[in-house]
Scaffold this motif. Structure first.
Motif, PDB file in Angstrom:
ATOM      1  N   VAL A 154      -8.708  -1.607 -13.330  1.00 41.65           N
ATOM      2  CA  VAL A 154      -7.631  -0.819 -13.903  1.00 41.65           C
ATOM      3  C   VAL A 154      -6.311  -1.397 -13.426  1.00 41.65           C
ATOM      4  N   TRP A 155      -5.344  -1.383 -14.289  1.00 37.21           N
ATOM      5  CA  TRP A 155      -3.983  -1.666 -13.876  1.00 37.21           C
ATOM      6  C   TRP A 155      -3.318  -0.326 -13.584  1.00 37.21           C
ATOM      7  N   ALA A 156      -2.731  -0.214 -12.400  1.00 41.35           N
ATOM      8  CA  ALA A 156      -2.158   1.069 -11.984  1.00 41.35           C
ATOM      9  C   ALA A 156      -0.833   0.863 -11.276  1.00 41.35           C
ATOM     10  N   ARG A 157      -0.009   1.870 -11.385  1.00 45.03           N
ATOM     11  CA  ARG A 157       1.258   1.924 -10.649  1.00 45.03           C
ATOM     12  C   ARG A 157       1.314   3.283  -9.963  1.00 45.03           C
ATOM     13  N   ALA A 158       1.387   3.269  -8.656  1.00 43.27           N
ATOM     14  CA  ALA A 158       1.368   4.513  -7.900  1.00 43.27           C
ATOM     15  C   ALA A 158       2.049   4.299  -6.560  1.00 43.27           C
ATOM     16  N   GLY A 159       2.435   5.376  -5.953  1.00 41.36           N
ATOM     17  CA  GLY A 159       3.051   5.279  -4.646  1.00 41.36           C
ATOM     18  C   GLY A 159       2.080   4.723  -3.625  1.00 41.36           C
ATOM     19  N   ALA A 160       2.602   3.998  -2.655  1.00 40.27           N
ATOM     20  CA  ALA A 160       1.765   3.409  -1.618  1.00 40.27           C
ATOM     21  C   ALA A 160       0.924   4.492  -0.964  1.00 40.27           C
ATOM     22  N   GLY A 161      -0.377   4.192  -0.834  1.00 38.19           N
ATOM     23  CA  GLY A 161      -1.297   5.121  -0.202  1.00 38.19           C
ATOM     24  C   GLY A 161      -2.010   6.053  -1.158  1.00 38.19           C
ATOM     25  N   ALA A 183      -3.953   2.483  -3.898  1.00 43.75           N
ATOM     26  CA  ALA A 183      -2.843   1.834  -4.598  1.00 43.75           C
ATOM     27  C   ALA A 183      -1.795   1.358  -3.607  1.00 43.75           C
ATOM     28  N   ARG A 184      -0.989   0.386  -4.078  1.00 41.38           N
ATOM     29  CA  ARG A 184      -0.011  -0.192  -3.157  1.00 41.38           C
ATOM     30  C   ARG A 184       1.379  -0.342  -3.785  1.00 41.38           C
ATOM     31  N   GLY A 185       1.705   0.485  -4.789  1.00 42.32           N
ATOM     32  CA  GLY A 185       3.067   0.477  -5.305  1.00 42.32           C
ATOM     33  C   GLY A 185       3.148   0.179  -6.774  1.00 42.32           C
ATOM     34  N   GLY A 186       3.852  -0.919  -7.156  1.00 39.21           N
ATOM     35  CA  GLY A 186       4.076  -1.256  -8.553  1.00 39.21           C
ATOM     36  C   GLY A 186       2.796  -1.665  -9.261  1.00 39.21           C
ATOM     37  N   TRP A 187       2.967  -2.028 -10.545  1.00 38.85           N
ATOM     38  CA  TRP A 187       1.790  -2.369 -11.346  1.00 38.85           C
ATOM     39  C   TRP A 187       0.950  -3.443 -10.662  1.00 38.85           C
ATOM     40  N   LEU A 215      -1.627   4.593 -15.370  1.00 36.27           N
ATOM     41  CA  LEU A 215      -2.843   3.806 -15.592  1.00 36.27           C
ATOM     42  C   LEU A 215      -2.757   3.040 -16.915  1.00 36.27           C
ATOM     43  N   ASP A 216      -3.328   1.872 -16.921  1.00 37.05           N
ATOM     44  CA  ASP A 216      -3.469   1.085 -18.159  1.00 37.05           C
ATOM     45  C   ASP A 216      -4.640   0.129 -17.989  1.00 37.05           C
TER      46      ASP A 216
END
Length: 831
Positions: A154-161, A183-187, A215-216
């Motif tokens: 998955v490609w994801a963008r989420a806040g660290a942790g 997750a670790r931040g940007g896309w 998510l993408d």
């Protein structure tokens, strides 16, 4: 592939047996009975082993892949997640939304804004913390097999942790142990491996987030794919088992329908685009999806690189098809844009470079970066597909051909002859191709089994010095064994004419049973299994026993009789409202058989089709503009030698009139189709057991509101047609549908003579074979396909399958009885 709309009268499954009764107008005469009481017809085959027939290329038989019937996404492309990038849109399909195939638990929304993954992957899912999204896959769900591994990404963008949790389950619980990624931040792309703890066919993939996340490109692909190249293993293996000489791709109607412009990264419009190869290469997350001509979206995860790779993996020649800027498949529009034409020509030159160029070239380097530094070895390329505007198409084709000849003179450039086996488009296209000395012409046709039995000699009279034929699409409108038998009979004629017919491929190749836009198809599947059609078994038998050269041979014909065309009369419409009046049928001797001016009711007419018929103001009116095949009939099926008069007026809709004669029942008749094919041409079509073929056709349209006088004169097997008192055309339907066909080839590698015999009748064929003095061994390896004519292979029942045996009675002259309804190959070793 032509659209269902264009070929809609030819897409019906054929019906009854390929027995003597099927072979009208020349049914098999009563056959003698053998000692066991069964019917037997005697034949003789004479072989001339010293004569040299045409050479047969290794590439003669191949496959045609088009993304129809969910052949790619949900099919050969192994991706298990449907709508993985949230790009489905109501602009592409009214039933679609960006969340089609997804369900949300909690709070989430799809967005198309500056926060997107990239310009070509615009829509993404914004998921609130504590929410989840679940994908239903294809068919009944996501199918997994116990012990097998599946790669999630998955490609994801989420806040660290932030933690993403991936789960796979069904109504019975967990199918694989849930995995978590941080997750670790940007896309960024995140991956996990899921191993199925048990087998299931209706699984669901769930991704949840403990904090807000975007998510993408949510993906789940089996670890085991065909040769590790991302294709569904069972489907790819069935194709490979054919040993195809070539793979034609990507279409069909995908090539020349919709917009010819490229993807607009600024606005991201999602309207249907013609399949353009540059959209389909590079990293999958950067490939723009497209609205498929057949009514669904393509992810382009299966793109040009994967097509080339697959052709190489199965040992086949790649044969791509590019658009010529003339739309087809019922759209019939020539694009007049010089800059756009030049761009497509350059794209085609770049395609050859992508396939064959060195790694130091721009597109060769792109191929190398994708993992294939070695050239693919492209030798053939087709321009256009079934264009129904032959002059406009050919003017553009010549531009492509000239550019390719200048840059890549060794590439064979393939033209085409339109969507049908005959008619004005076909004739014009072939004239243009001959005059320009084109190398090869792509022919397509989908006809009844009877047509295939009648036209074994189709290529006997083609110019040996003219353009060669690529039979890119053909099928006999059904997946029963009788359909396969008729195709096998026709294929003996293809081989006999191997000096003219250089390439041939049945079409279409694949069909997901829950997403069918076209029948018949070669291989059927769902999310858990796949199976071969009867037609597949015939193709496989020919493709694996082709031989290198034809050995001239001849055979006696089936005794036949003929009689006059008989049947009642009928009226019909197709996506059109029309009014009929003053119907009169008169015998050849002047006897009035039927007269109806509809001043009363319509009680003499039997409604056998759809639509809405009623008597209005002294006319018989069919008022439903959307109904297809609204047939009503009247009279006696035994009528023959008569004149039919009808007055017809088109009231509204897409087409014109359908006036039927020789009507025996709902699947057996002739009709004069005036203003068919979106009101572009008229033709007489013959239906036999539901399958149709064209007997005569001309360009022309029908005007709305104008009353036409239609007269049809039936005399014996000759029919003459008049429109408004002027002769429109005539034909004689007296060509026999020969059920016994054969061809002999020689296999240089094994030293075998291969005797191939099709017996498409209810009687056994007791046959004397004279090998013309060839020195042969006493035994032959025999492969037989024999089944009931209506037999169909399914997921659970393989009614049509090859049976191998040994025949020990081979000599210079011997007798062999070929079973009724059978295809038999005898491999006879020459000494």
């Amino acid at each position: 592939m032509s659209p269902v709309r264009t070929r809609r009268r030819r897409s019906l499954l054929a019906g009854a047996l390929l027995a003597a009764s099927f072979l009208a107008p020349a049914p098999v005469a009563a056959a003698p009975a053998d000692a066991a009481g069964g019917a037997v017809t005697d034949y003789a085959i004479t072989v001339d082993p010293g004569a040299a027939g045409p050479e047969i290329a290794d590439t003669m038989y191949g496959v045609f892949f088009e993304d129809i019937n969910r052949a790619a996404d949900g099919g050969l492309y192994a991706e298990l997640v449907q709508n993985r990038s949230f790009e489905y849109s109501t602009a592409d399909n009214r039933s679609y939304t960006p969340l089609t195939a997804w369900t949300v638990d909690g709070s989430a929304k799809t967005l198309d804004d500056d926060g997107r993954l990239n310009a070509r992957n615009r829509t993404y899912l914004a998921l609130d913390g504590g929410s989840s999204v679940t994908n239903a896959g294809y068919n009944t769900g996501i199918a997994v097999e116990e012990g097998k591994a599946y790669d999630f990404s998955v490609w994801a963008r989420a806040g660290a942790g932030a933690t993403l949790t991936v789960a796979l389950g069904d109504a019975g619980g967990e199918l694989a142990r849930a995995r978590r990624v941080t997750a670790r931040g940007g896309w960024a792309k995140y991956t996990a491996r899921l191993t199925a703890a048990r087998t299931g066919t209706d699984g669901r993939l769930t991704v949840s987030a403990d904090r807000p996340a975007a998510l993408d490109m949510v993906s789940l692909i089996p670890r085991d794919t065909y040769k590790g190249h991302g294709l569904r293993e069972d489907l790819a293996r069935r194709i490979a088992a054919l040993r195809p000489g070539f793979v034609r791709f990507p279409g069909g109607c995908l090539v020349n329908t919709g917009s010819m412009e490229g993807y607009d990264e600024a606005s991201g419009w999602q309207r249907t685009r013609a399949y353009q190869w540059k959209d389909t290469v590079g990293p999958v997350e950067q490939r723009a999806t497209n609205a498929n001509f057949w009514g669904y979206n393509q992810s382009y995860g299966l793109g040009y690189y994967e097509y080339f790779q697959f052709a190489e993996d199965v040992g086949a020649m790649p044969l791509p098809v590019v658009p010529a800027l003339v739309t087809g498949c019922g759209q019939n529009r020539a694009v007049d844009d010089e800059a756009l034409l030049e761009r497509h020509i350059q794209d085609t030159l770049d395609l050859v470079e992508f396939a064959n160029g060195p790694v130091t070239s721009e597109w060769g380097a792109k191929r190398a970066r994708m993992g294939h530094p070695r050239p693919f070895g492209l030798t053939h390329l087709a321009v256009g597909n079934e264009e129904n505007l032959p002059n406009e198409f050919f003017a553009r084709f010549e531009r492509f051909r000239a550019a390719l000849a200048a840059r890549y003179p060794d590439i064979t450039v393939v033209s085409n002859s339109g969507p049908d086996d005959s008619g004005p488009t076909f004739d014009t296209a072939w004239r243009l191709n001959r005059e320009a000395d084109v190398d090869m012409v792509d022919e397509h046709y989908y006809n009844s089994p009877q047509w295939f039995l009648q036209n074994n000699d189709r290529y006997d009279t083609y110019d040996r010095n003219g353009p060669k034929v690529f039979l890119g699409e053909y099928a006999s409108q059904g997946n029963t064994f009788k359909n396969a038998l008729s195709e096998a009979a026709f294929m003996t004629g293809l081989e006999r004419n191997a000096d003219v017919v250089k390439l041939a491929s049945y079409a279409p190749l694949l069909a997901n049973e829950d997403y069918v836009q076209w029948r018949p198809d070669l291989i059927w599947f769902n999310n858990r299994a796949s199976w071969n059609s009867a037609n597949y078994e015939v193709q496989k038998l020919f493709m694996r026993n082709t031989g290198d050269r034809v050995v001239p041979s001849s055979a006696t014909a089936t005794p036949s009789v003929s009689g006059p065309i008989t049947g009642a009369v009928g009226l019909s419409t197709w996506a059109t409202s029309a009014a009929y009046d003053d119907v009169e049928v008169t015998g050849a001797d002047g006897t009035r058989l039927l007269a109806d001016d509809f001043s009363g009711d319509a009680s003499r007419w039997t409604h056998t089709g759809g639509g809405s018929w009623s008597v209005r103001d002294g006319q018989y009116v069919q008022g439903d503009e959307t109904a297809e095949n609204t047939m009503v009939s009247a009279g006696d099926p035994a009528w023959h030698d008569y004149d039919l008069h009808v007055k017809a007026t088109k009231k509204a809709g897409k087409e014109g009139f359908l006036v039927a004669f020789g009507v025996k029942d709902t699947g057996n008749y002739y009709w004069w189709n005036l203003g068919g094919w979106n009101n572009t041409q008229s033709a007489v079509e013959q239906a036999v057991d539901g399958g149709k073929s064209t007997l005569v056709s001309r360009a022309g349209s029908i005007e709305t509101g104008r009353a036409y006088d239609i007269d049809i004169e039936v005399r014996g097997r000759q029919v003459t047609l008049y429109l408004d008192g002027q002769e429109w055309g005539r034909f004689t339907d007296d060509k026999p549908a020969e059920p016994f066909r054969q061809v002999v080839t020689r296999d240089a590698r094994t030293g075998d003579l291969i005797l191939k015999v099709v017996n498409a009748q209810a009687a056994d064929a007791r046959t004397t074979v004279d090998l013309g003095g060839a020195q042969v061994g006493p035994k032959a390896a025999v492969t037989t396909l024999a089944a009931a004519p209506d037999a169909v292979n399914t997921e659970t029942d393989t009614a049509v399958a090859p049976v191998t045996s040994t025949f020990s009675g081979v000599a210079g002259r011997f007798t062999y009885t070929f079973p009724a309804h059978s295809v038999t190959f005898l491999r006879i070793a020459e000494r």
